[in-house]
Design an enzyme around this catalytic site. Structure first.
Site, PDB file in Angstrom:
ATOM      1  N   ASN A 198     -62.255   8.562  47.273  1.00  0.00           N
ATOM      2  CA  ASN A 198     -61.204   9.030  46.380  1.00  0.00           C
ATOM      3  C   ASN A 198     -60.297   9.999  47.133  1.00  0.00           C
ATOM      4  O   ASN A 198     -60.768  11.050  47.581  1.00  0.00           O
ATOM      5  CB  ASN A 198     -61.838   9.734  45.176  1.00  0.00           C
ATOM      6  CG  ASN A 198     -60.832  10.261  44.182  1.00  0.00           C
ATOM      7  OD1 ASN A 198     -59.635  10.268  44.423  1.00  0.00           O
ATOM      8  ND2 ASN A 198     -61.325  10.730  43.044  1.00  0.00           N
ATOM      9  N   ASP A 222     -62.419  15.922  54.406  1.00  0.00           N
ATOM     10  CA  ASP A 222     -62.971  15.570  53.092  1.00  0.00           C
ATOM     11  C   ASP A 222     -64.427  15.128  53.244  1.00  0.00           C
ATOM     12  O   ASP A 222     -64.881  14.189  52.571  1.00  0.00           O
ATOM     13  CB  ASP A 222     -62.151  14.495  52.395  1.00  0.00           C
ATOM     14  CG  ASP A 222     -62.432  14.423  50.893  1.00  0.00           C
ATOM     15  OD1 ASP A 222     -63.168  15.297  50.379  1.00  0.00           O
ATOM     16  OD2 ASP A 222     -61.928  13.492  50.238  1.00  0.00           O
ATOM     17  N   HIS A 242     -66.954  19.496  51.851  1.00  0.00           N
ATOM     18  CA  HIS A 242     -67.898  19.654  50.744  1.00  0.00           C
ATOM     19  C   HIS A 242     -69.276  19.967  51.329  1.00  0.00           C
ATOM     20  O   HIS A 242     -69.868  19.132  52.010  1.00  0.00           O
ATOM     21  CB  HIS A 242     -67.958  18.379  49.899  1.00  0.00           C
ATOM     22  CG  HIS A 242     -66.662  18.049  49.235  1.00  0.00           C
ATOM     23  ND1 HIS A 242     -66.303  18.542  47.997  1.00  0.00           N
ATOM     24  CD2 HIS A 242     -65.606  17.281  49.645  1.00  0.00           C
ATOM     25  CE1 HIS A 242     -65.109  18.091  47.669  1.00  0.00           C
ATOM     26  NE2 HIS A 242     -64.659  17.325  48.660  1.00  0.00           N
ATOM     27  N   LEU A 243     -69.766  21.163  51.054  1.00  0.00           N
ATOM     28  CA  LEU A 243     -71.078  21.580  51.558  1.00  0.00           C
ATOM     29  C   LEU A 243     -72.166  21.496  50.489  1.00  0.00           C
ATOM     30  O   LEU A 243     -73.344  21.687  50.795  1.00  0.00           O
ATOM     31  CB  LEU A 243     -71.006  22.994  52.128  1.00  0.00           C
ATOM     32  CG  LEU A 243     -70.119  23.165  53.371  1.00  0.00           C
ATOM     33  CD1 LEU A 243     -70.142  24.605  53.850  1.00  0.00           C
ATOM     34  CD2 LEU A 243     -70.543  22.219  54.487  1.00  0.00           C
ATOM     35  N   HIS A 269     -55.544  17.992  44.132  1.00  0.00           N
ATOM     36  CA  HIS A 269     -56.083  16.630  44.171  1.00  0.00           C
ATOM     37  C   HIS A 269     -55.153  15.789  43.312  1.00  0.00           C
ATOM     38  O   HIS A 269     -55.244  15.807  42.088  1.00  0.00           O
ATOM     39  CB  HIS A 269     -57.514  16.633  43.612  1.00  0.00           C
ATOM     40  CG  HIS A 269     -58.140  15.287  43.488  1.00  0.00           C
ATOM     41  ND1 HIS A 269     -59.205  14.887  44.258  1.00  0.00           N
ATOM     42  CD2 HIS A 269     -57.875  14.236  42.675  1.00  0.00           C
ATOM     43  CE1 HIS A 269     -59.566  13.663  43.923  1.00  0.00           C
ATOM     44  NE2 HIS A 269     -58.768  13.245  42.952  1.00  0.00           N
ATOM     45  N   HIS A 305     -73.450  12.433  50.279  1.00  0.00           N
ATOM     46  CA  HIS A 305     -74.180  11.991  49.087  1.00  0.00           C
ATOM     47  C   HIS A 305     -75.583  11.556  49.488  1.00  0.00           C
ATOM     48  O   HIS A 305     -75.776  11.008  50.580  1.00  0.00           O
ATOM     49  CB  HIS A 305     -73.473  10.817  48.416  1.00  0.00           C
ATOM     50  CG  HIS A 305     -72.156  11.156  47.801  1.00  0.00           C
ATOM     51  ND1 HIS A 305     -72.044  11.938  46.680  1.00  0.00           N
ATOM     52  CD2 HIS A 305     -70.880  10.823  48.164  1.00  0.00           C
ATOM     53  CE1 HIS A 305     -70.759  12.067  46.364  1.00  0.00           C
ATOM     54  NE2 HIS A 305     -70.036  11.413  47.251  1.00  0.00           N
TER      55      HIS A 305
END
Length: 437
Positions: free
Chosen positions: A277, A304, A59-60, A178, A308
């Site tokens: 998650n 993953d 996740h970028l 997912h 944040h």
């Protein structure tokens, strides 16, 4: 092209020491007997050379959540972790569900130039689970997307999932699912079991993952298409994938480093850095994942990497966001859990962290063998390097790592993208200054 580089006495795949000569972005020789006069030399003694690592699940955050991560900071973190290519997930703002957005992500990755950034396209418009996105347009765009996922959300409608599998089959794409049945996980906070009961946190049952995987492998068999299972986390999920592969179904699966090392016991301190998650599971699940990775049921390890900002994690457990960063710790955790325990060799590491993820994502430029004439996408690993994880010292814009204070073995000490160093640790500083290292 960067200047020629000679890496001497390095162990290819952990085997016999050799040399690697890099000229014009390619491996030109595996012997230093005849090297260019202007070549810069690196001493690879004690190091293991692997093909550049490939992360199928990153996740970028850009566009839209640059407060958490950008393509530049994420690429820098990836290069430091030994990666030469990453697949950027679609849950950005706006969602990567059109050709325009995926082309923007790919273009920005080229501008940064530290790793090859492959956009993952959304399966459904806005990740809303009700309308298929224009996957064909994304596949035929300049980004040439081949992996599609609503990661962060499950494609829970079976008819929509079937149509998606049929759609991507036409251009050899793959749906990365997912696996989370939403009706079974409403309000869930951690793995459902003894620990969740003692902590008073709503439980997340293993069957919520396993039921979706069972459904989707059967759909993939019916359609004759490829399906990839994201962040597989339970012993039951391993059993289902093993059964599906024995049946000849085109299914691949990934495990995450944190699911190979940590258990739900980590949640006892209510530290939101351990909230992820799917959730951290039991020791029995961890053992099953390690066994599945060893016997090939689980094809790859992916990170993953989920950055944040502080305010999304520095709060009570229930309000905290799911996810943790992992690009810079993945290799060390794989060594700790799989190599140092004798379950995998360094050649196996090349397979699960480079060759197979590149194959699943149809990344023809990566996962290539360390051989003459191949692109010089190379990671040098120091397997003897013991280091303590410091989340504040990461190159990511975020520091939400659960591994702070944990000592890990081994780490990437140099990363090359088509012969250009994208990360060098302090021992090779001279290389960037044009002097022998």
């Amino acid at each position: 092209m960067s200047a020629p580089i000679v890496i001497t006495n390095v162990s290819l795949y952990g085997d016999t020491p050799s040399d690697i000569v890099i000229v014009d972005g390619q491996i030109s020789s595996l012997t230093a007997a005849d090297v260019p006069a202007d070549a810069r030399t690196m001493d690879g003694s004690g190091l293991v050379a692997l093909p550049g690592l490939v992360d199928l699940h990153t996740h970028l955050r850009e566009p839209g959540r640059e407060d958490a991560e950008t393509i530049e900071t994420g690429s820098r973190s990836a290069a430091r972790g030994g990666f030469t290519a990453v697949h950027a997930m679609a849950n950005t703002t706006p969602t990567a569900d059109t050709a325009g957005v995926v082309e923007l992500v790919a273009s920005r990755g080229r501008e940064v130039g530290l790793v090859d950034v492959y956009p993952v396209g959304a399966v459904t418009v806005g990740l809303n689970g009700t309308q298929l996105s224009e996957m064909g347009a994304m596949a035929n765009s300049r980004a040439q997307v081949r992996v599609f996922s609503d990661d962060g959300k499950c494609v829970h409608d079976p008819l929509l999932m079937r149509r998606a599998l049929e759609y991507v089959k036409t251009f050899d794409g793959v749906i990365a699912q997912h696996a989370q049945e939403p009706r079974l996980t409403e309000g869930s906070q951690m793995h459902e079991g003894l620990v969740s009961a003692e902590l008073g946190l709503a439980g997340w049952p293993a069957v919520a993952e396993e039921s979706i995987i069972a459904r989707d492998v059967l759909l993939a068999e019916h359609v004759g298409s490829r399906v990839h299972i994201c962040h597989l986390s339970t012993a039951g999920s391993v059993d289902i994938v093993r059964w599906a592969k024995a049946r000849g179904i085109q299914v691949t699966a990934e495990a995450m480093p944190h699911h190979l090392l940590l258990t739900d016991e980590s949640a006892r301190g209510y530290d939101p850095r351990f909230k992820v998650n799917p959730p951290l599971r039991t020791q029995e699940d961890v053992d099953a994942l390690r066994a599945g990775l060893e016997d090939g049921t689980i094809d790859i390890v992916a990170t993953d990497h989920a950055p944040h900002p502080d305010e999304d994690k520095d709060c009570e457990w229930g309000a905290a966001a799911f996810g943790m960063i992992g690009l810079e710790t993945a290799l060390g955790i794989v060594q700790k859990t799989m190599v140092d325990t004798g379950r995998l060799t360094w050649r196996d590491v090349a397979r699960i962290l480079s060759e197979t993820p590149a194959s699943i994502g149809r990344d023809e430029a990566h996962g290539r063998p360390l051989a003459v004439g191949e692109p010089a996408n190379i990671t040098l690993v120091d397997p003897a390097a013991a280091w303590t994880v410091d989340p504040a010292g990461t190159d990511s814009r975020s520091n939400n790592s659960p591994f702070g204070g944990i000592e890990l073995p081994g780490r990437a000490v140099a990363t090359f993208l088509r012969g250009t160093p994208t990360y060098l640790d302090d021992r090779f500083t001279a290389l960037t200054e044009g002097a022998p290292a």
